[in-house]
Design a protein around this motif. Structure first.
Motif, PDB file in Angstrom:
ATOM      1  N   LEU A 130       0.799  -1.220   0.000  1.00 39.88           N
ATOM      2  CA  LEU A 130       0.000   0.000   0.000  1.00 39.88           C
ATOM      3  C   LEU A 130       0.834   1.273   0.000  1.00 39.88           C
ATOM      4  N   LYS A 131       2.121   1.199   0.412  1.00 37.66           N
ATOM      5  CA  LYS A 131       2.935   2.407   0.508  1.00 37.66           C
ATOM      6  C   LYS A 131       4.140   2.369  -0.445  1.00 37.66           C
ATOM      7  N   THR A 132       4.893   1.286  -0.414  1.00 38.67           N
ATOM      8  CA  THR A 132       6.135   1.216  -1.197  1.00 38.67           C
ATOM      9  C   THR A 132       5.831   1.069  -2.680  1.00 38.67           C
ATOM     10  N   ALA A 133       4.933   0.152  -3.002  1.00 36.51           N
ATOM     11  CA  ALA A 133       4.665  -0.164  -4.407  1.00 36.51           C
ATOM     12  C   ALA A 133       3.934   0.970  -5.102  1.00 36.51           C
ATOM     13  N   ARG A 134       4.193   1.121  -6.389  1.00 35.89           N
ATOM     14  CA  ARG A 134       3.495   2.091  -7.233  1.00 35.89           C
ATOM     15  C   ARG A 134       2.477   1.349  -8.091  1.00 35.89           C
ATOM     16  N   GLY A 135       1.533   2.103  -8.664  1.00 30.37           N
ATOM     17  CA  GLY A 135       0.420   1.495  -9.393  1.00 30.37           C
ATOM     18  C   GLY A 135       0.811   0.528 -10.493  1.00 30.37           C
ATOM     19  N   GLY A 136       1.935   0.788 -11.172  1.00 29.46           N
ATOM     20  CA  GLY A 136       2.349  -0.082 -12.271  1.00 29.46           C
ATOM     21  C   GLY A 136       3.172  -1.274 -11.832  1.00 29.46           C
ATOM     22  N   ASP A 137       3.575  -1.309 -10.556  1.00 28.56           N
ATOM     23  CA  ASP A 137       4.307  -2.468 -10.055  1.00 28.56           C
ATOM     24  C   ASP A 137       3.357  -3.663 -10.013  1.00 28.56           C
ATOM     25  N   ILE A 138       3.903  -4.862  -9.960  1.00 27.52           N
ATOM     26  CA  ILE A 138       3.061  -6.061 -10.039  1.00 27.52           C
ATOM     27  C   ILE A 138       3.111  -6.807  -8.714  1.00 27.52           C
ATOM     28  N   TRP A 139       1.919  -7.112  -8.201  1.00 33.67           N
ATOM     29  CA  TRP A 139       1.742  -7.712  -6.874  1.00 33.67           C
ATOM     30  C   TRP A 139       1.417  -9.194  -7.029  1.00 33.67           C
ATOM     31  N   PHE A 140       2.020 -10.014  -6.185  1.00 33.74           N
ATOM     32  CA  PHE A 140       1.830 -11.470  -6.215  1.00 33.74           C
ATOM     33  C   PHE A 140       1.429 -11.977  -4.840  1.00 33.74           C
ATOM     34  N   HIS A 141       0.563 -12.996  -4.816  1.00 26.66           N
ATOM     35  CA  HIS A 141       0.205 -13.645  -3.549  1.00 26.66           C
ATOM     36  C   HIS A 141      -0.343 -15.023  -3.868  1.00 26.66           C
ATOM     37  N   THR A 142      -0.010 -15.991  -3.015  1.00 27.27           N
ATOM     38  CA  THR A 142      -0.570 -17.333  -3.196  1.00 27.27           C
ATOM     39  C   THR A 142      -2.082 -17.271  -3.076  1.00 27.27           C
ATOM     40  N   LYS A 143      -2.765 -18.010  -3.925  1.00 24.20           N
ATOM     41  CA  LYS A 143      -4.227 -18.018  -3.941  1.00 24.20           C
ATOM     42  C   LYS A 143      -4.742 -18.810  -2.736  1.00 24.20           C
ATOM     43  N   VAL A 145      -0.525 -18.976  -7.796  1.00 25.72           N
ATOM     44  CA  VAL A 145      -0.134 -17.644  -7.324  1.00 25.72           C
ATOM     45  C   VAL A 145      -0.826 -16.618  -8.212  1.00 25.72           C
ATOM     46  N   ASP A 146      -1.635 -15.757  -7.579  1.00 26.95           N
ATOM     47  CA  ASP A 146      -2.306 -14.698  -8.322  1.00 26.95           C
ATOM     48  C   ASP A 146      -1.375 -13.502  -8.450  1.00 26.95           C
ATOM     49  N   TYR A 147      -1.486 -12.796  -9.589  1.00 28.45           N
ATOM     50  CA  TYR A 147      -0.736 -11.554  -9.718  1.00 28.45           C
ATOM     51  C   TYR A 147      -1.555 -10.527 -10.480  1.00 28.45           C
ATOM     52  N   THR A 148      -1.296  -9.261 -10.135  1.00 24.72           N
ATOM     53  CA  THR A 148      -2.055  -8.159 -10.712  1.00 24.72           C
ATOM     54  C   THR A 148      -1.278  -6.870 -10.489  1.00 24.72           C
ATOM     55  N   PRO A 149      -1.475  -5.865 -11.363  1.00 24.90           N
ATOM     56  CA  PRO A 149      -0.872  -4.561 -11.039  1.00 24.90           C
ATOM     57  C   PRO A 149      -1.351  -4.078  -9.672  1.00 24.90           C
ATOM     58  N   VAL A 150      -0.431  -3.452  -8.926  1.00 28.46           N
ATOM     59  CA  VAL A 150      -0.731  -3.016  -7.564  1.00 28.46           C
ATOM     60  C   VAL A 150      -1.971  -2.126  -7.522  1.00 28.46           C
ATOM     61  N   ARG A 151      -2.238  -1.371  -8.589  1.00 31.03           N
ATOM     62  CA  ARG A 151      -3.384  -0.451  -8.550  1.00 31.03           C
ATOM     63  C   ARG A 151      -4.701  -1.180  -8.367  1.00 31.03           C
ATOM     64  N   TYR A 152      -4.737  -2.488  -8.634  1.00 31.53           N
ATOM     65  CA  TYR A 152      -5.976  -3.254  -8.464  1.00 31.53           C
ATOM     66  C   TYR A 152      -6.103  -3.873  -7.079  1.00 31.53           C
ATOM     67  N   VAL A 153      -5.092  -3.677  -6.228  1.00 31.94           N
ATOM     68  CA  VAL A 153      -5.115  -4.264  -4.884  1.00 31.94           C
ATOM     69  C   VAL A 153      -5.632  -3.212  -3.906  1.00 31.94           C
ATOM     70  N   LYS A 154      -6.695  -3.552  -3.174  1.00 33.08           N
ATOM     71  CA  LYS A 154      -7.320  -2.594  -2.264  1.00 33.08           C
ATOM     72  C   LYS A 154      -7.381  -3.183  -0.855  1.00 33.08           C
ATOM     73  N   LYS A 155      -7.354  -2.291   0.114  1.00 30.69           N
ATOM     74  CA  LYS A 155      -7.515  -2.724   1.496  1.00 30.69           C
ATOM     75  C   LYS A 155      -8.897  -2.291   1.962  1.00 30.69           C
ATOM     76  N   PRO A 156      -9.752  -3.235   2.346  1.00 32.92           N
ATOM     77  CA  PRO A 156     -11.077  -2.837   2.846  1.00 32.92           C
ATOM     78  C   PRO A 156     -10.925  -2.046   4.147  1.00 32.92           C
ATOM     79  N   ALA A 157     -11.810  -1.076   4.377  1.00 32.68           N
ATOM     80  CA  ALA A 157     -11.764  -0.282   5.605  1.00 32.68           C
ATOM     81  C   ALA A 157     -11.828  -1.215   6.814  1.00 32.68           C
ATOM     82  N   GLY A 158     -10.916  -0.997   7.748  1.00 33.93           N
ATOM     83  CA  GLY A 158     -10.947  -1.758   8.997  1.00 33.93           C
ATOM     84  C   GLY A 158     -10.409  -3.175   8.899  1.00 33.93           C
ATOM     85  N   ALA A 159      -9.885  -3.566   7.732  1.00 29.64           N
ATOM     86  CA  ALA A 159      -9.371  -4.935   7.593  1.00 29.64           C
ATOM     87  C   ALA A 159      -8.081  -5.105   8.386  1.00 29.64           C
TER      88      ALA A 159
END
Length: 129
Positions: free
Chosen positions: A32-45, A87-101
């Motif tokens: 949420l802070k270091t990565a920029r919108g065009g960077d690519i985010w990965f996480h195990t599904k 492993v799912d991956y997507t540009p960081v701009r598509y990754v959101k943090k729900p309020a209060g999560a």
């Protein structure tokens, strides 16, 4: 007090920096802070694990870099002992943090999935000292 450790740093065979979070709080900061919108985010599904980000510097990383980042995500997850880990991956701009999560919890709905086998030898080889 000592500064908190930053994310683990790796360098793909194509020269892209890959950052791997060490814990939930760091995963949040990385994604949420270091990565920029065009960077690519990965996480195990559907498996707890580190957030992994490829810093793209505005370039499109080659498939080999995406695969190496996915392998690192699988290796730094609860699926480390498995094969064919999704492993799912997507540009960081598509990754959101729900309020209060809770820390480390994010949502994303635009993504691709790679199936990889975690590899400690690759993690050791790409690790930036």
């Amino acid at each position: 007090p000592p500064a908190p450790l930053g994310p683990m740093e790796f360098c793909s065979d194509d020269g892209f920096t890959i950052l791997v979070g060490r814990n939930n709080v760091q995963n949040d900061r990385l994604t949420l802070k270091t990565a920029r919108g065009g960077d690519i985010w990965f996480h195990t599904k559907n498996t707890p694990g580190s957030h992994v980000v490829v810093l793209t510097q505005g370039e499109t990383p080659p498939d080999r870099t995406l695969e190496q980042a996915a392998i690192l995500a699988a290796f730094h997850s609860r699926a480390a002992g498995s094969v064919q880990v999704p492993v799912d991956y997507t540009p960081v701009r598509y990754v959101k943090k729900p309020a209060g999560a809770k820390p480390g919890f994010v949502i994303y709905n635009t993504y691709h999935t790679l199936y990889v086998t975690p590899a400690e030898n690759l993690a050791k080889k790409l690790r930036v000292k």
